[in-house]
Design a protein around this motif. Structure first.
Motif, mmCIF file in Angstrom:
data_model
loop_
_atom_site.group_PDB
_atom_site.id
_atom_site.type_symbol
_atom_site.label_atom_id
_atom_site.label_comp_id
_atom_site.label_asym_id
_atom_site.label_seq_id
_atom_site.Cartn_x
_atom_site.Cartn_y
_atom_site.Cartn_z
ATOM 1 N N UNK A 1 0.843 -1.204 0.000
ATOM 2 C CA UNK A 1 0.000 0.000 0.000
ATOM 3 C C UNK A 1 0.880 1.256 0.000
ATOM 4 N N UNK A 2 1.862 1.273 0.923
ATOM 5 C CA UNK A 2 2.772 2.425 0.989
ATOM 6 C C UNK A 2 3.570 2.529 -0.316
ATOM 7 N N UNK A 3 4.055 1.389 -0.792
ATOM 8 C CA UNK A 3 4.845 1.362 -2.032
ATOM 9 C C UNK A 3 4.051 1.929 -3.203
ATOM 10 N N UNK A 4 2.762 1.582 -3.261
ATOM 11 C CA UNK A 4 1.940 2.055 -4.376
ATOM 12 C C UNK A 4 1.859 3.585 -4.379
ATOM 13 N N UNK A 5 1.787 4.182 -3.181
ATOM 14 C CA UNK A 5 1.772 5.643 -3.125
ATOM 15 C C UNK A 5 3.100 6.225 -3.602
ATOM 16 N N UNK A 6 4.193 5.567 -3.241
ATOM 17 C CA UNK A 6 5.498 6.066 -3.703
ATOM 18 C C UNK A 6 5.565 6.008 -5.219
ATOM 19 N N UNK A 7 5.114 4.879 -5.781
ATOM 20 C CA UNK A 7 5.151 4.740 -7.241
ATOM 21 C C UNK A 7 4.258 5.788 -7.903
ATOM 22 N N UNK A 8 3.101 5.989 -7.295
ATOM 23 C CA UNK A 8 2.133 6.918 -7.894
ATOM 24 C C UNK A 8 2.647 8.351 -7.887
ATOM 25 N N UNK A 9 3.296 8.749 -6.772
ATOM 26 C CA UNK A 9 3.658 10.161 -6.631
ATOM 27 C C UNK A 9 5.088 10.468 -7.084
ATOM 28 N N UNK A 10 5.975 9.482 -7.069
ATOM 29 C CA UNK A 10 7.376 9.779 -7.383
ATOM 30 C C UNK A 10 7.724 9.539 -8.844
ATOM 31 N N UNK A 11 7.030 8.614 -9.493
ATOM 32 C CA UNK A 11 7.409 8.293 -10.872
ATOM 33 C C UNK A 11 7.020 9.359 -11.895
ATOM 34 N N UNK A 12 5.860 10.011 -11.765
ATOM 35 C CA UNK A 12 5.521 11.001 -12.802
ATOM 36 C C UNK A 12 6.583 12.081 -13.001
ATOM 37 N N UNK A 13 7.230 12.626 -11.926
ATOM 38 C CA UNK A 13 8.288 13.598 -12.204
ATOM 39 C C UNK A 13 9.382 13.037 -13.115
ATOM 40 N N UNK A 14 9.726 11.761 -12.953
ATOM 41 C CA UNK A 14 10.776 11.214 -13.818
ATOM 42 C C UNK A 14 10.265 11.030 -15.240
#
Lengths: 579, 263
Positions: free
Chosen positions: A213-226
């Motif tokens: 669950x926590x990981x999914x939030x990281x993927x959701x919020x951190x990947x778009x900038x890259x």
């Protein structure tokens, strides 16, 4: 969900095994694909390790098969070496560990653990895999392009990445991979929030589900900038925009087509804004796996469930404000470094808390040393080394010396290889019976375990020594520097250990494929575990549970004296032992 | 060159600047702390594995210690880290990376990185750097010093070698012509990325006479590994003599292309 939506209608071969919308099939597709990518990425580093241990010596056997441009006379050239380095990092992180931890384990296990019949968006789940696969294949195929694969490191700092050959395909491929993980992460969040079985409150979710669950939030919020950053870099390359290119660049005595006005540090900020949360994407799911396996094999409730979950959530939040500790010496404001120093030290505390909870779970237990448990136990001290060696790197002053040395390489390989990868092996041995209804062979598993852990330490411990001696990373030929000469034998130790590690993967590869067909058949709950994935058949049918499970309690009710067995499944009625 | 090998052993290189001792102290304290934590923790871990292994008749104890007690290691680590930040990291970082020393009285050097060379420029006797222009750049004039500017007439340029006088503060203006490089002299414990489009200050005070090595610490292309320079720290008189000899050699070189042109 009604029976009807996930009915038992017959599907064709293609719809069942290839373009399946079943989270379990997609999970297995991710599993096999990412394991193959891991093996490929590992092979690349073996070539590099040969060059590092024996610089300028022709590569035995393989040397003659490589193209003369890449390896003239069988000796790996500097350009090919840089391609190997960039691709090893990229493949291991983006095509190997993340898809394995999230795409494979998350996809297969998480819906079962919350008692769901499937993911919330099965088609989107399928799409996520079918965007990931071409992205990965493009990445590999870029070796065959004129100019070869990307060669500016997995970090791809401009201006180097903008002027170097091979980078275009890397960027295109990254856009695919990030899109895939975005689709996946949205799906995970919606599934965990909306698809839990009745009674499966948030506080009753297994730690592994929390980690996902926590990981999914990281993927959701951190990947778009890259993703945005990659597209900007692509434009700098293809259309000569200047997002990252300052004015007045002179390359090889020639002026350049970029008008300037860009900032090469901008990429580093955007990249690390992704790539630091990314580290926790690599680490949190493995922590969840280890927690599950420790609970099952200690036969007692995990220590500090709330502390574990709270720590992981805190790590998730903090991971967004530590990125610039990769940039203390980048030319960024040195006063700002103090802020990132403090946040970096703060984030180490919940990591200590997670390890403490896991080790205290052993106290008072009845520890079964099964193969998955051996891997899970090895995770604790080895990940500990990875965490501890982060301390002198996170501290600004000592980082001046250690930054960009082999010490860094040793540190993050302890985190990701002896940490994450070891835990993923643990998870493979643990859930294999659920996936295939058969067990992996125990004897081969133990050979794999001992060979793997010893060899991994043989590879990465010497890196701390040569890092302390001041040896920089990413050197084609370390012996070109005087200060590296004393430590050169350590490269030989590392390289020999890397080949030993390869040899000890052979029993695993054989065991994996052989056991799918010939492994010992086991019942649906061979480990006598409490969480929901063990309360349905192995492998679970399409739709997973025959009837919707009702959850009565938390996930780790082992050795309850008021119950007849030493495990009390989340959905079972308590039954007193017959006197 | 071979003599310089004496500077390196199986641990940190020799200390040759006034930052080195400070950085090494931190490295050593942290590593002792890390070793202590790991060993104590390892003993406890092994004890748990042996004491609570599964065997016949062994009963599971479901009771747990209190959450507060379990947080002792977290609090201890946090305390240690706060101490490190307050008494060590913040003050030392400020000295090494924030508080730029005054240019007056410092040995000023412009250092320019490019694929795959380090070019150093000293201001000469007048203490002033001459103007530069990109269109003046060529292989004999890597900085593009404008010939008409009198301040530049006595500037000394050295490629892939540099010298510093011992016990004097050196203030470097670090630039890059093409991609990101990183200035790293292990014996000085000094490192700083050289970023195109930025001029970054680097300072240190060499305090040991000897020969050292400047390398590039940031991947900069195919020649990254061979991008290095010899660094020599010597007394003031030898340093001045070296500057003068570089200047003389430069005039001798400059005479040649002119002669060719006339011919």
């Amino acid at each position: 969900m009604s029976e009807h939506a996930h009915g038992h209608e017959e599907h064709s071969f293609w719809r069942t095994y290839v373009f399946s919308v079943d989270h379990k099939v997609i999970g297995l597709q991710y599993l096999i694909t990412s394991l193959l990518f891991l093996l490929f990425g590992f092979t690349l580093v073996l070539l590099m390790r040969w060059q590092l241990a024996f610089p300028g010596q022709p590569l035995p056997l393989l040397g003659r098969l490589l193209s003369p441009e890449a390896a003239p006379g069988g000796v790996i050239g500097p350009m090919f070496y840089n391609q190997l380095g960039a691709m090893h990092g990229t493949i291991m992180v983006f095509l190997g560990i993340v898809p394995l931890a999230v795409g494979a384990f998350g996809n297969y296990v998480m819906p079962l653990q919350i008692g769901a019949p499937d993911m919330a968006f099965p088609r989107m789940n399928m799409m996520s895999y079918w965007v990931y696969l071409p992205g990965g294949l493009l990445m590999l195929l870029s070796f065959l392009l004129p100019g070869g694969a990307a060669q500016s490191g997995w970090t791809s700092y401009p201006p180097l990445s903008v002027i170097n050959p091979g980078q275009t395909m890397w960027l295109v491929s990254m856009v695919f991979l990030i899109t895939s993980s975005l689709l996946g992460s949205l799906n995970f969040i919606v599934t965990i929030l909306n698809m839990r079985a009745p009674g499966m409150t948030l506080g009753r979710m297994p730690v592994f589900v929390w980690a996902q669950f926590v990981t999914a939030f990281l993927l959701l919020l951190a990947f778009p900038p890259l993703e945005a950053a990659s597209i900007l870099q692509l434009m700098d390359r293809v259309f000569h925009t200047s997002f990252y290119m300052p004015a007045g660049l002179v390359i090889g005595g020639q002026t350049t087509p970029w008008t300037g006005g860009g900032q090469s540090l901008l990429w580093q900020h955007l990249f690390w804004f992704l790539a630091h949360p990314e580290v926790y994407v690599l680490v949190l799911p493995p922590m969840g796996i280890v927690a599950e396996i420790i609970a099952v094999n200690t036969r007692k409730p995990l220590f500090g469930y709330k502390e574990l979950v709270g720590s992981m959530a805190f790590i998730g939040v903090m991971s967004f404000v530590v990125w610039a500790h990769h940039m203390f010496l980048s030319g960024m404001s040195t006063t700002l470094s103090n802020f990132f120093l403090v946040t970096t030290m703060i984030i180490s505390v919940p990591s200590v808390a997670v390890l403490t909870c896991l080790i205290l779970s052993l106290k008072g237990a009845s520890i079964r040393f099964t193969t998955p448990m051996l891997f899970a136990l090895a995770f604790l001290p080895l990940f500990g080394i990875g965490g501890l060696t982060g301390l002198p790197l996170g501290l600004t002053v000592t980082d001046i010396y250690l930054h960009d040395t082999y010490y860094v390489i040793g540190h993050f390989h302890y985190v990701v290889v002896t940490g994450s990868l070891i835990a993923l092996f643990a998870g493979t041995y643990h859930w294999f019976p659920k996936w295939f209804g058969r067990k992996l062979d125990d004897r081969l598993g133990k050979i794999h375990f001992w060979g793997t852990t010893v060899a991994m330490n043989g590879i990465f411990l010497p890196m701390f020594i040569i890092g302390m001696q001041g040896q920089s990373r990413r050197l084609y030929d370390p012996t070109a520097h005087l200060h590296n000469l004393v430590g050169q034998p350590m490269h030989v130790v590392s390289t020999v250990s890397a080949f030993v590690l390869l040899i000890f993967q052979l029993p695993f590869i054989y065991n994996f494929f052989n056991s799918i067909f010939n492994g010992e058949k086991v019942d649906s709950n061979p480990w006598k575990a409490t969480t929901l994935e063990w309360q349905c058949p192995s492998p679970p049918p399409h739709g997973n549970f025959a009837s919707v499970p009702r959850v009565h309690r938390g996930p780790y009710e082992y050795s309850d004296p008021a119950h007849k067995d030493d495990w009390l499944p989340q959905d079972a009625e308590k039954a007193v032992a017959p006197v | 060159m071979v003599k310089a090998l004496e500077n390196y052993g199986w641990f940190l290189p020799v200390q040759a600047s006034d930052f080195a001792a400070d950085i090494d102290r931190g490295l050593i304290i942290i590593h002792w702390a890390m070793a202590l934590i790991f060993v104590l923790w390892g003993i406890f871990f092994v004890y748990l594995l042996v004491r609570y292994r599964h065997r016949d008749g062994h009963k599971v104890e479901r009771s747990h210690m209190s959450l507060a007690v379990s947080m002792t290691p977290d609090v201890a680590v946090l305390g240690f880290e706060i101490l490190l930040i307050a008494v060590y990291a913040v003050p030392s970082w400020s000295r090494m990376k924030i508080t730029v020393p005054p240019a007056e009285g410092a040995v000023q050097v412009e250092l320019m990185a490019e694929q795959f060379n380090w070019s150093a420029r000293y201001p000469g006797k007048d203490g002033k750097f001459g103007r530069t222009a990109p269109d003046q750049v060529d292989f004999t004039n890597p900085f593009g010093i404008v010939a008409e500017d009198p301040a530049g007439a006595d500037d000394v340029v050295a490629v892939n070698e540099m010298r510093f006088p011992v016990d004097e503060t050196v203030l470097v203006k670090l630039t890059s012509k093409d991609v990101i490089h990183s200035f790293f002299i292990p014996e000085f414990r000094v490192k700083q990325d050289a970023v195109p489009g930025m001029a970054l200050p680097v300072w240190f005070k060499p305090n040991r006479v000897g020969e050292y090595e400047l390398t590039c610490a940031q991947l900069c292309g195919v020649g990254h590994a061979i991008m290095r320079a010899d660094v020599k720290v010597e007394d003031r008189a030898s340093f001045d003599a070296w500057l003068a000899s570089k200047k003389a050699a430069e005039h001798a070189d400059a005479a040649t292309p002119a002669a060719v042109e006339q011919w």
